[in-house]
Design an enzyme around this catalytic site. Sequence first.
Site, short mmCIF file in Angstrom:
data_model
loop_
_atom_site.label_atom_id
_atom_site.label_comp_id
_atom_site.label_asym_id
_atom_site.label_seq_id
_atom_site.Cartn_x
_atom_site.Cartn_y
_atom_site.Cartn_z
N GLU A 152 -6.90 2.23 -3.03
CA GLU A 152 -5.47 2.26 -3.34
C GLU A 152 -4.93 0.84 -3.54
O GLU A 152 -3.88 0.63 -4.16
CB GLU A 152 -4.76 2.92 -2.15
CG GLU A 152 -3.31 3.22 -2.33
CD GLU A 152 -2.80 4.06 -1.15
OE1 GLU A 152 -3.43 5.09 -0.84
OE2 GLU A 152 -1.81 3.66 -0.55
N PHE A 182 0.85 -1.18 0.00
CA PHE A 182 0.00 0.00 0.00
C PHE A 182 0.89 1.24 0.00
O PHE A 182 2.05 1.18 0.40
CB PHE A 182 -0.91 0.01 1.24
CG PHE A 182 -2.37 0.05 0.91
CD1 PHE A 182 -3.02 -1.09 0.50
CD2 PHE A 182 -3.11 1.22 1.02
CE1 PHE A 182 -4.38 -1.08 0.19
CE2 PHE A 182 -4.46 1.25 0.73
CZ PHE A 182 -5.10 0.10 0.31
N ARG A 237 -2.50 10.96 6.20
CA ARG A 237 -2.63 9.58 6.67
C ARG A 237 -2.18 8.60 5.58
O ARG A 237 -2.47 8.80 4.40
CB ARG A 237 -4.08 9.28 7.03
CG ARG A 237 -4.34 7.82 7.38
CD ARG A 237 -5.73 7.57 7.88
NE ARG A 237 -6.77 7.67 6.88
CZ ARG A 237 -7.02 6.74 5.93
NH1 ARG A 237 -6.27 5.67 5.85
NH2 ARG A 237 -8.01 6.92 5.08
N HIS A 284 -8.32 11.64 -1.54
CA HIS A 284 -7.91 10.33 -2.03
C HIS A 284 -7.69 10.43 -3.53
O HIS A 284 -8.52 11.00 -4.24
CB HIS A 284 -8.99 9.29 -1.72
CG HIS A 284 -8.52 7.88 -1.88
ND1 HIS A 284 -8.23 7.33 -3.11
CD2 HIS A 284 -8.26 6.91 -0.97
CE1 HIS A 284 -7.82 6.07 -2.94
NE2 HIS A 284 -7.84 5.80 -1.64
N HIS A 310 -11.70 12.67 1.32
CA HIS A 310 -11.81 11.29 1.79
C HIS A 310 -11.71 11.16 3.30
O HIS A 310 -12.49 10.44 3.90
CB HIS A 310 -10.70 10.48 1.11
CG HIS A 310 -10.67 9.04 1.48
ND1 HIS A 310 -11.75 8.20 1.27
CD2 HIS A 310 -9.72 8.26 2.05
CE1 HIS A 310 -11.44 6.98 1.68
NE2 HIS A 310 -10.23 6.99 2.17
N LEU A 325 -15.34 5.77 -3.93
CA LEU A 325 -13.94 5.39 -3.73
C LEU A 325 -13.52 4.18 -4.56
O LEU A 325 -14.24 3.20 -4.66
CB LEU A 325 -13.74 5.07 -2.23
CG LEU A 325 -12.36 4.52 -1.82
CD1 LEU A 325 -11.31 5.60 -1.93
CD2 LEU A 325 -12.42 3.98 -0.40
N ARG A 337 -0.62 9.47 -0.27
CA ARG A 337 -1.79 9.98 -0.98
C ARG A 337 -1.72 11.46 -1.34
O ARG A 337 -2.16 11.87 -2.40
CB ARG A 337 -3.05 9.69 -0.16
CG ARG A 337 -3.40 8.22 -0.16
CD ARG A 337 -4.61 7.94 0.67
NE ARG A 337 -4.90 6.51 0.60
CZ ARG A 337 -5.81 5.89 1.36
NH1 ARG A 337 -6.50 6.58 2.26
NH2 ARG A 337 -6.02 4.60 1.25
N GLN A 379 -7.55 14.69 3.79
CA GLN A 379 -6.97 13.86 2.75
C GLN A 379 -7.87 13.81 1.52
O GLN A 379 -9.06 13.51 1.64
CB GLN A 379 -6.77 12.44 3.27
CG GLN A 379 -6.23 11.50 2.21
CD GLN A 379 -5.59 10.29 2.86
OE1 GLN A 379 -6.26 9.33 3.18
NE2 GLN A 379 -4.30 10.35 3.08
#
Lengths: 591, 231
Positions: free
Chosen positions: A258, A121, A401, A245, A356, A255, A289, A243
């Site tokens: 990722e 990730f 994050r 995304h 996000h 969404l 991100r 954030q």
Amino acid sequence: MNVGLQARKFDAIVVGAGGSGLRAALELARAGLRVAVLSKVFPTRSHTVAAQGGIAAPLGNSSEDHWHWHMYDTVKGSDYLGDQDAIEYMCRRATEVVIELEHMGMPFDRLDNGRIYQRPFGGHTQDYGSAKMAMRACAAADRTGHAMLHTLYQQNVKARTQFFVEWMALDLIRDAEGAVLGVVALEMETGEAMILQAKATILATGGAGRIFAASTNAFINTGDGLGMVARAGLPLEDMEFWQFHPTGVAGAGVLITEGVRGEGGYLLNKDGERFMERYAPNAKDLASRDVVSRAMATEIKEGRGCGPEGDHVLLKLDHLGPEVINLRLPGIREIAIKFANADPIKDPIPVVPTAHYQMGGIPANHLGQVVAPRGGDPEVPVPGLYAVGECSCVSVHGANRLGTNSLLDLLVFGKAGGEQAVADIRAMPAAHKDLPEDAAARPLARLARLDSASGGERVAEVGAELRKTMQAHCSVFRFPDMLIEGVSKVKQIAARAERMSIQDKSKVFNTARIEALELDNLVETALATIVSAEARQESRGAQARADFPERDDKNWIKHTLWYKEGNRLEYKPVHLKPMSVETFEPKVRTY
Amino acid sequence: MRFSIYRYDPDQDARPRMQDYELNLEPTDRMLLDALIRLKAQDDSLSFRRSCREGVCGSDAMNINGKNGLACITKIADLPDKVTLRPLPGLPVVRDLIVDMTQFFNQYHSVKPYLITHDAPPERERLQSPAEREELNGLYECILCACCSTACPSFWWNPDKYVGPAGLLQAYRFIADTRDQATAERLDNLDDPYRLFRCHTIMNCTDACPKNLNPALAIGKIKEMLVRRAV
């Protein structure tokens, strides 16, 4: 006691039944305490259900891993604004809480040797930021949040936790010493308000991503806990950090995990170029991100976006083959077909950075206790009040994050907050504290105003204006004139919100009333966000300012605290010192 | 686009009625839920549940032109020009499109929808092969929207005694889990003329499921296990 409302007493109240609320409730119920969990929706409808890609834990099932590497990645990902003691605490407890979740029945995907499947990730590396990605994201296909939320709900069914389903908490009750004694809440089906009194009140109300027009967030994500805290005179921390995304479906906002890039998917501009290679030569599409979202916004801004309007980029994954897509990313395929008319087995998915996750929130320590400045100490616990999950700011995510750290945050701090509340309740006298005379005054006034108001603006109009303004003035890139103008616009919208009215006056399941009450909370959140963003004169993590493009460690390694009264700002130091290891000193952040 | 929508507010109405609406769609309106939200902006008394708007939370199940489905993943383009919306059938109506789901959730809870183990857990994860884990596919994805159970005539007749397709799908989700150690108790719990055997394989459940799950198949597997156990 004449407070005008019926009151019920519990040892603890948990407001919100998403991942962190359910994890905290489990701790309290298992301890044999009387716990009431309030939720606007049936627990499995909470927004944790929409998390897709995975939950971080250095199990080392697929690649060598270590909690200290995870800690390094998280500190770096936070752009050095995260509190390093809390980050150490989270990373050290990650394996424990994920293994526990497996023991609870979580249907993790498996490796051939029977262990939990883990995928790479963004921003998660081996060996302190080397070019080798860590396989750290424990996954249940691309439905990790759904599987986790249902598992936690099921465990609460087993533990006989008492739920108040479709109840909305309106405001906190605080006494003269500032201790929190419970909440006033509204039962949606009957329209009746009630006092729920408790020795511990745990806020687990999630984020407020609905302050933006383009958001991956559910309709229910309206920052109710943040609004309650702000109205109670307590500060909100680091609200400028939101954030975006990288991969929301263009136009729809839904969404796309990722995990698609974790499995090998990548982004393309209109020239078919894999542009992330230019922005992050090592991690490429798996940079963190904020970096990827800015790169995408830059490509679009500079005319290399795709589609007739040039307003998005493409996420290509057909090269993974139908087998991997159907096994590991089945939910994504479903979403892309439904919301983008694209079957990812053949076609790329049009994506755009989309609001996000809220890194900031209610200031809390690693034990889940809400903290506020008092008598020169910046972090004095507020008696009786706890905050866990996305509504809180611990701060483990700092200015940005990392993917899969949110589900981890829910479990670690849900559990820790629950444990701390159990200990605190056991140390308290058996009797509840007396309620102040005006315990329900504020929420009752809010309800009365809505009942009597007529001829004001519609909630839907004011809400749409707020979301449009935040999107235009406080998004991926932030410009000084736009921020200044945005602050004054949001203040005007806040004033309009005080005059809005609803046509529906029914007592029964009045969703118009709920939406009006939610908008109060969105307004507090939006004000906190844009006022904090305008004041922070640097670029760090998710805050990218055109006039201050660099990170300023000399002046801005500090947390913002916003107070509702007068939109006042204060600052407090970042905990640079971890619990047991050496500090990760701030350095230039490249991927 | 024209709508005919079931309206009932027990606070004001003596009986339910159907109300007609007309709506000019915007190009960005893709799903039925987008249209409903636009209608609510005109008439804020129109009441329905909604949350994730992407088909994973299960809030906005309703009866759409006679068939149960989720408004948020029902494409407007796939609907005729006139759309009739009613609450999910067979459950008490709270207001408009909002039904009281207590019985539905009671039945879900009655199957003990949680992993039961008798052995102490190991230090690390319990092991499960990919093939064993694959047995849970098509089961664990249920979003508890109730489209299936409220499409089932057996559930309409006996919502207090028949578990219904959603509950039975979850019962099988735990029976099928190699980590679960309560298969015998789970089968005992269902070995009853009503709880399981009111299923007459009408298949409305499988037809209605907006997540393309197959409760009828899972129910068939439980029946088979009970038969095999009996002989």
